[in-house]
Design a protein around this motif. Structure first.
Motif, short mmCIF file in Angstrom:
data_model
loop_
_atom_site.label_atom_id
_atom_site.label_comp_id
_atom_site.label_asym_id
_atom_site.label_seq_id
_atom_site.Cartn_x
_atom_site.Cartn_y
_atom_site.Cartn_z
N LEU A 1 2.24 3.98 6.01
CA LEU A 1 2.19 5.14 5.10
C LEU A 1 2.76 6.50 6.03
CD1 LEU A 1 -1.72 4.66 4.05
CD2 LEU A 1 0.53 4.74 2.47
N ASN A 2 3.01 6.46 6.95
CA ASN A 2 3.58 7.50 7.61
C ASN A 2 5.05 7.39 7.91
OD1 ASN A 2 1.36 9.43 7.41
ND2 ASN A 2 0.46 8.23 8.82
N GLU B 1 1.02 -1.13 -0.10
CA GLU B 1 0.07 -0.06 0.03
C GLU B 1 0.79 1.22 0.07
OE1 GLU B 1 -3.07 0.19 3.15
OE2 GLU B 1 -3.70 2.07 2.62
N ALA B 2 1.91 1.31 0.78
CA ALA B 2 2.74 2.39 0.87
C ALA B 2 3.57 2.67 -0.43
CB ALA B 2 3.81 2.19 1.89
N THR C 1 -4.60 5.18 -6.38
CA THR C 1 -4.28 4.81 -5.01
C THR C 1 -4.51 3.33 -4.66
OG1 THR C 1 -6.73 4.73 -4.57
CG2 THR C 1 -5.58 7.10 -3.99
N LYS D 1 1.84 4.56 -3.34
CA LYS D 1 2.04 6.05 -2.93
C LYS D 1 3.31 6.40 -3.77
CE LYS D 1 2.00 9.74 0.17
NZ LYS D 1 3.40 10.29 -0.34
N ARG E 1 -5.50 10.96 -8.54
CA ARG E 1 -4.11 10.15 -8.52
C ARG E 1 -4.51 8.62 -8.31
NH1 ARG E 1 0.85 11.69 -5.98
NH2 ARG E 1 0.43 10.12 -4.60
N THR F 1 2.88 6.30 -7.43
CA THR F 1 2.17 7.46 -8.00
C THR F 1 3.10 8.64 -8.12
OG1 THR F 1 0.23 6.22 -6.97
CG2 THR F 1 -0.09 8.53 -7.69
N ASP F 2 3.93 8.85 -6.95
CA ASP F 2 4.71 10.02 -6.83
C ASP F 2 5.64 10.14 -8.19
OD1 ASP F 2 3.25 10.82 -4.66
OD2 ASP F 2 5.03 10.07 -3.31
#
Ligand code: HEM
Length: 534
Positions: free
Chosen positions: A277-278, A138-139, A351, A142, A349, A145-146
């Motif tokens: 994610l963080n 999941e991370a 996800t 991101k 975007r 996508t970036d």
């Protein structure tokens, strides 16, 4: 050697396990051996005029699912039959190692997962595989996508520079662009290192490409010329290779040192529940270093990272390249894909959640892997004598093979086999979709659509080894989900903003191969901004 077309009517009914067991017995009793195996007797020049895997396809149509190919004093067995492939990859997997492939890759990847001997592999697979858990993926979406966004921004800026021209079209080598994108993604996701190759060049990037080039060159030669005494000091290309390798190794060693200095040892289960994610560093390296009980020397860790860098870079870049190549020749399928992107993403975007709805895009990726499998050949060497089972295509008694036998499993032949696929050379992502009549459920139609209706994507299990997009058995790709998501994200973000056409004709795009299938001179494309893209 001529290519003979074989009609799909010749497809034989499936065998069951009992049939296979009885074949093995017959094989031993009747002494079916290498001597009785069909032999490809094409001119050696066939091997040099075009990529080897294409010649192997012609011989497959002529000689069937298992045949012998002699290269001077060296013989290989070429397997294009799902039962035999399943035997080697899954049922008797631990009687085989990577043979010639390990010879080629060992100087680069050391004891990384791909070339590793069985003992090392068993230890490391147990540690590396849990790193690809759901929260990590999941991370990573991101990160994909970036990175894809940076690539698209680069295209948009180029378009602005060109906008004085009438047509507002940019011309680009998309193969090179996908290669940079895949490198940036693999650097960040595996060891939290930003190559930044979409926007710049650096000594490390150059070294990575130098090393990939040499790995590629080595895999087209089946004689380890680099092992000639002193070659690594005397031959300029080998000296360059050694210095490229040192640049990458120094970089990886630095990253490993940093990660170890900030180590926070934890159990696997806890690691898999971190707030990915963080996290500042969600990389696989962080996971491998922090994992309790997984202490390894830095050398092994470096080999693992190097393996992932190479395994995860070229392959994904190649899939994206051929997906665009195919879509550009099928504008209606490109439109259908764009319609899906528009309805799922709008102008937003990608996800982790939205990926589930990009179903047609996923099928495009999978169908691309059917037509252009990466790598087109899997390589094995028998560690003990073995009895290959009979297959679907003629050779029903199977063959006894001695230890040391070198084998190519031709994924390309399996994927384009007229025995299993309707219109095998045609790009038809829809072929994987079937509606089961009584249930109204969509499943994957491979070889046996009902075998695994809950599968995330059509794979070797659903297709009973007639389809091996990521290999099969214990040494199956550890990054399959990662790669599928990455390719889907990159494709979605490209199609969201651009219409793509080939610059020349499809016939101009020559195909070459080393470890993966790629183009000879790049994939030159015209990109036009879509009217609805803001
Ligand atoms: C193994 C394909 C992406 C890491 C394999 C194998 C295939 C494959 C066919 C099996 C090789 C064999 O049996 O000899 C692909 C394709 C990819 C892809 C088509 C992209 C579309 C990735 C990524 C990673 C990765 C992104 C890591 C981040 C590996 C590793 C192995 C492997 C470590 C060795 C597994 C083992 O022996 O335990 N890959 N791969 N691959 N792949 Fe991938």
């Amino acid at each position: 050697v001529r290519c003979q077309s074989t009609s799909t009517e010749e497809v034989k009914p499936k065998r069951n396990i009992l049939d296979n067991a009885s074949n093995l017995l017959t094989n031993f009793l009747s002494g079916g051996s290498l001597g009785s195996m069909p032999t490809a007797e094409g001119a050696v020049s066939d091997l040099f005029g075009k990529p080897l895997f294409l010649s192997l396809y012609d011989w497959f149509l002529e000689h069937g699912g298992v045949y012998k190919l002699a290269f001077g004093p060296k013989a290989f067995i070429v397997v294009s039959d799902p039962i035999v492939a399943r035997h080697i990859l899954r049922e008797n997997a631990f009687s085989y190692d990577k043979g010639v492939l390990a010879d080629i890759l060992e100087p680069i990847m050391g004891k990384g997962l791909i070339p590793a001997d069985l003992n090392t592999w068993k230890q490391r697979r147990r540690v590396v595989a849990p790193g690809f858990h759901a929260l990590y993926l999941e991370a990573m979406v991101k990160i994909f996508t970036d990175c894809a966004e940076k690539t698209i921004l680069k295209f948009e800026n180029l378009l602005k520079e060109e906008s004085l021209q009438e047509e507002k079209v940019i011309e680009l080598d998309l193969e090179a662009e996908f290669s940079s994108l895949a490198l940036d993604i693999i650097g960040l996701s595996v060891f939290n290192y930003d190559f930044g190759s979409v926007t710049k060049e650096s000594p490390v990037i150059k070294a990575v490409y130098g090393t990939l080039f040499e790995a590629e060159h080595r895999s087209t030669f089946y004689i380890p010329y680099w092992k000639v005494p002193f070659a690594q000091w005397l031959v300029p290309r080998q000296r360059k290779f050694q210095s490229d390798l040192k640049v990458i190794n120094d970089c990886l060693d630095g990253l490993i040192r940093n990660a170890k200095e900030t180590r926070q040892e934890t159990d696997v289960e806890k690691l898999q529940q971190r707030d990915y994610l963080n996290l500042k560093d969600a990389s696989l390296l962080r996971f491998l270093v922090d994992m309790r009980g997984a202490d390894v020397d830095d050398r092994q860790l470096r080999d693992d990272l190097m393996t992932m860098l190479i395994a995860g870079h070229e392959t994904t870049a190649a899939v994206l390249t051929w997906a665009v190549f195919l879509l550009a020749q099928h504008p209606s399928k490109m439109k259908k894909a764009q319609a899906e992107v528009d309805s799922v993403l709008g102008q937003g975007r990608t996800t982790f959640e939205s990926l589930k709805d990009l179903k047609y895009l996923k099928l495009i990726v999978v169908e691309t892997l059917r037509l252009y499998p990466q790598p087109p050949l899997l390589i094995r060497r028998a560690l003990t004598s073995d009895a290959l089972p009979g297959g679907y295509m003629g050779d029903k008694d199977g063959y006894a093979i001695p230890d040391g036998t070198d084998i190519f499993i031709s994924v390309y032949n399996l994927h384009r086999s007229p025995y299993f696929w309707d219109k095998p050379h045609e790009f038809e992502p829809e072929r994987f979709l079937v509606r089961k009549e009584n249930e109204g459920i969509e499943g994957w139609a491979g070889f046996d659509p009902c075998r695994s209706p809950g599968a995330l994507y059509p794979n070797e299990i659903t297709a009973d080894f007639a389809f091996l997009p990521f290999g099969g058995g214990p040494r199956k790709c550890v990054g399959d989900q990662f790669a599928l998501m990455e390719s889907t994200v990159a494709l979605a973000m490209l199609l969201q903003k651009f219409d793509v056409q080939l610059k020349g004709s499809a016939e101009d795009v020559e195909l070459v191969t080393g470890a993966t299938i790629h183009t000879k001179n790049g994939l030159l494309c015209k990109l036009k901004r879509r009217d609805n893209a803001h």
